[in-house]
Design a protein around this motif. Structure first.
Motif, mmCIF file in Angstrom:
data_model
loop_
_atom_site.group_PDB
_atom_site.id
_atom_site.type_symbol
_atom_site.label_atom_id
_atom_site.label_comp_id
_atom_site.label_asym_id
_atom_site.label_seq_id
_atom_site.Cartn_x
_atom_site.Cartn_y
_atom_site.Cartn_z
ATOM 1 N N UNK A 43 36.804 36.160 37.006
ATOM 2 C CA UNK A 43 36.253 36.692 38.364
ATOM 3 C C UNK A 43 36.658 35.432 39.399
ATOM 4 N N UNK A 44 37.527 34.864 39.300
ATOM 5 C CA UNK A 44 37.926 33.571 40.015
ATOM 6 C C UNK A 44 38.825 33.835 40.944
ATOM 7 N N UNK A 45 38.886 33.401 42.220
ATOM 8 C CA UNK A 45 40.098 33.253 43.299
ATOM 9 C C UNK A 45 40.989 32.282 43.048
ATOM 10 N N UNK A 46 42.242 32.457 43.528
ATOM 11 C CA UNK A 46 43.309 31.299 43.385
ATOM 12 C C UNK A 46 42.484 29.931 43.791
ATOM 13 N N UNK A 47 41.821 30.044 44.982
ATOM 14 C CA UNK A 47 41.250 28.973 45.653
ATOM 15 C C UNK A 47 40.130 28.248 44.689
ATOM 16 N N UNK A 48 39.261 29.193 44.143
ATOM 17 C CA UNK A 48 38.210 28.673 43.266
ATOM 18 C C UNK A 48 39.013 27.783 42.004
ATOM 19 N N UNK A 106 38.674 27.802 32.760
ATOM 20 C CA UNK A 106 38.910 29.192 32.596
ATOM 21 C C UNK A 106 38.006 29.713 31.245
ATOM 22 N N UNK A 107 37.562 28.649 30.538
ATOM 23 C CA UNK A 107 36.717 29.023 29.369
ATOM 24 C C UNK A 107 37.381 29.349 28.320
ATOM 25 N N UNK A 150 51.383 34.130 33.474
ATOM 26 C CA UNK A 150 50.599 35.404 33.464
ATOM 27 C C UNK A 150 49.445 35.342 32.589
ATOM 28 N N UNK A 151 49.313 34.572 31.371
ATOM 29 C CA UNK A 151 48.174 34.351 30.824
ATOM 30 C C UNK A 151 47.232 33.575 31.461
ATOM 31 N N UNK A 152 47.419 32.707 32.465
ATOM 32 C CA UNK A 152 46.564 31.916 33.129
ATOM 33 C C UNK A 152 45.924 32.974 34.197
ATOM 34 N N UNK A 153 46.904 33.594 34.877
ATOM 35 C CA UNK A 153 46.448 34.545 35.868
ATOM 36 C C UNK A 153 45.409 35.606 35.224
ATOM 37 N N UNK A 154 45.839 36.103 34.053
ATOM 38 C CA UNK A 154 45.048 37.140 33.363
ATOM 39 C C UNK A 154 43.574 36.499 33.051
ATOM 40 N N UNK A 155 43.630 35.392 32.674
ATOM 41 C CA UNK A 155 42.225 34.688 32.195
ATOM 42 C C UNK A 155 41.453 34.446 33.552
ATOM 43 N N UNK A 156 42.157 33.962 34.677
ATOM 44 C CA UNK A 156 41.600 33.956 35.952
ATOM 45 C C UNK A 156 40.653 35.013 36.483
ATOM 46 N N UNK A 157 41.452 36.379 36.544
ATOM 47 C CA UNK A 157 40.957 37.487 37.024
ATOM 48 C C UNK A 157 39.995 37.891 36.141
ATOM 49 N N UNK A 158 40.006 37.724 34.898
ATOM 50 C CA UNK A 158 39.008 38.136 33.929
ATOM 51 C C UNK A 158 37.569 37.289 34.145
#
Length: 504
Positions: free
Chosen positions: A47-52, A86-87, A37-45
């Protein structure tokens, strides 16, 4: 897997305020869910898609999806690569707290689906979708919690306790009732306080408490449902000022210290509770009768063919029951003597028992021995009819599985009298004092004609002319408590600790 940093992670006890969760999964599942969930939260923040994100770390999108859903845990090297993309840092992603209240709810629902309640109900797991409202997730969790609570309440029954006892007895039999890891713990503590031989004094036990960071406090208002209360926050062990004449004053201290030494946590079931009690009693006896000294003493007694529970008791200055317990621990593993042990209430009810010598204890449909009635012809019952309570009672009993010799003695407690018996097969009686006894009995139990059916002449005379008023044990009709420690009033304990805690 990401094990290098797991020590810093803690299990998420409750994902949403006030909603309790039952049957927490293994730590790796919890960590994987929160990490995902933390990885998903950082990815969405970011602005990256799953594929990116997948392209950035050179992995397939399906692999990243599995990580985000908590179904796969990345290795530390991959986690660092993900964090770089994810920076952020791996430490940030490994934080044990969910990134948001919504994420906490989703994690809790996922965890519930992986638990035993969903499996027992045959419910298929479902995907926690974004379109599901917080209220829907909260309702699912509340229902799960209530079902789990009802299940635990149903499990807190005499049947569950007896089933757990039967399972533990089987485990004890498989290892001849000998626990080398507990023997090592006892030896380590004895060495730490400088025990050099002889009986373990009360002062030495107090030194053990001090060594482990505890002080002893004797009080007159100990909660009635407890033998001792440990204040782990302030390093105190509270004990009653009035000691029962049938109990060794050292035992409650050692039992309290044993739970600390063994790292016992609050039991989650009767099985846990009973296992902890067995381990605590074992470690207590192993401290009072150290293995090396006890084996040396018993080996010498075996060579002289004069093993005696009374002499073992007197040599180490312990109670008869403790001596009998300790002999049972060491008899098979260290002396090659198969053995059985029984503690029987004056009513004939078995309180606890152990065997690895093929003796056939009475048992119920669940295989449990505790709570059943022992044959009237066995030593554990005939000893109650003996007027001489000072001398040990020896007896041979012919049973369907062979002839057994037993030594037994009566002890008193607030619940009444009870017998403590140790027995061995006929071929091993040669090592014991009392083998020359003329006392002999025959038991054909569980055949009712042995002792459970009244003689025909008495039955004919009184069967239709008697109506006894049974003394119903309070435990028979009362629901067993569903709290952490069965039989203990937690409110009373907490109020006691609050009243006695040091001020300032």
């Amino acid at each position: 897997m990401v094990t290098a940093d797991r020590a810093r992670s803690t299990t998420l006890a409750a994902a949403y305020g006030g909603v309790g969760l039952a049957a927490e999964p293994a730590p790796d599942e919890v960590d994987a869910l929160t990490l995902g969930r933390r990885i998903r939260d950082r990815r969405l923040a970011a602005g990256l898609t799953l594929g990116e994100l997948a392209a950035a770390i050179d992995r397939a999108p399906s692999q990243v999806s599995a990580i985000e859903n908590g179904k796969r845990e990345p290795r530390l090297s991959m986690l660092r690569t993900i964090a770089l993309a994810l920076g952020t840092s791996a430490d940030e992603l490994l934080r044990p707290d969910p990134p948001s209240e919504r994420a906490a709810l989703e994690i809790a629902v996922e965890r519930a689906q992986r638990g035993p309640v969903f499996a027992a109900l045959g419910l298929e797991p479902f995907r926690v979708a974004k379109t599901m409202s917080d209220q829907t997730l909260q309702t699912i969790l509340a229902l799960h919690h209530e079902i789990d609570r009802l299940h635990r309440e149903r499990a807190a029954t005499p049947e569950e306790a007896r089933r757990a006892n039967a399972q533990l007895r089987a485990e004890m039999r498989a290892r001849d009732n000998f626990y080398p890891e507990l023997e090592a713990k006892a030896a380590e503590l004895l060495e730490a306080v400088g025990h050099s031989g002889g009986p373990v004094s009360h002062q030495l036990v107090a030194d053990m408490a001090s060594h482990l960071g505890y002080s002893l406090h004797y009080v007159g208002d100990l909660p009635h449902s407890t033998r001792s209360v440990t204040d782990k926050r302030n390093g105190r062990i509270y004990l009653p000022t009035q000691q029962s004449p049938s109990r060794d004053s050292r035992s409650p201290i050692l039992q309290a210290l044993a739970s600390h030494l063994l790292g016992h946590e609050e039991p989650a079931s009767y099985g846990d509770f009973l296992r902890q009690r067995i381990e605590t009693n074992y470690l207590t006896a192993a401290i009072l009768l150290p293995e090396q000294a006890a084996v040396r003493y018993l080996s010498e007694a075996k060579n002289l063919r004069r093993i005696s529970m009374e002499e073992l008791r007197d040599h180490f200055a312990v109670s008869y029951e403790t001596a009998a317990h300790r002999f049972t621990n060491l008899a098979t593993a260290r002396l090659d003597i198969p053995v059985h042990f029984m503690k029987v209430h004056e009513s004939g009810t078995i309180i606890k028992a152990y065997e690895n010598d093929a003796v056939r204890f009475p048992s119920d449909a669940l295989g449990a021995v505790e709570g059943t009635t022992v044959c009237r012809n066995w030593t554990a019952r005939t000893v109650f009819d003996i007027e001489d309570r000072f001398s040990p009672w020896y007896q041979y009993t012919d049973t369907s599985t062979g002839t057994f010799w037993c030594t037994s003695r009566i002890e008193k407690a607030k619940e009444g009298e009870y017998s403590v018996s140790v027995g061995v097969p006929f071929e091993h009686v040669k090592w014991f004092r009392g083998r020359e006894t003329p006392h002999r009995a025959v038991s054909t139990c569980p055949d009712e004609s042995c002792c459970r059916r009244a003689p025909a002449t008495l039955s004919e005379k009184w069967a239709d002319a008697s109506w006894p008023a049974a003394r119903t044990p309070t435990s028979l009709l009362a629901a067993l408590p569903t709290g952490t420690f069965p039989g203990v009033d937690q409110t009373e304990v907490y109020q006691f600790l609050e009243a006695h805690a040091p001020r300032g």
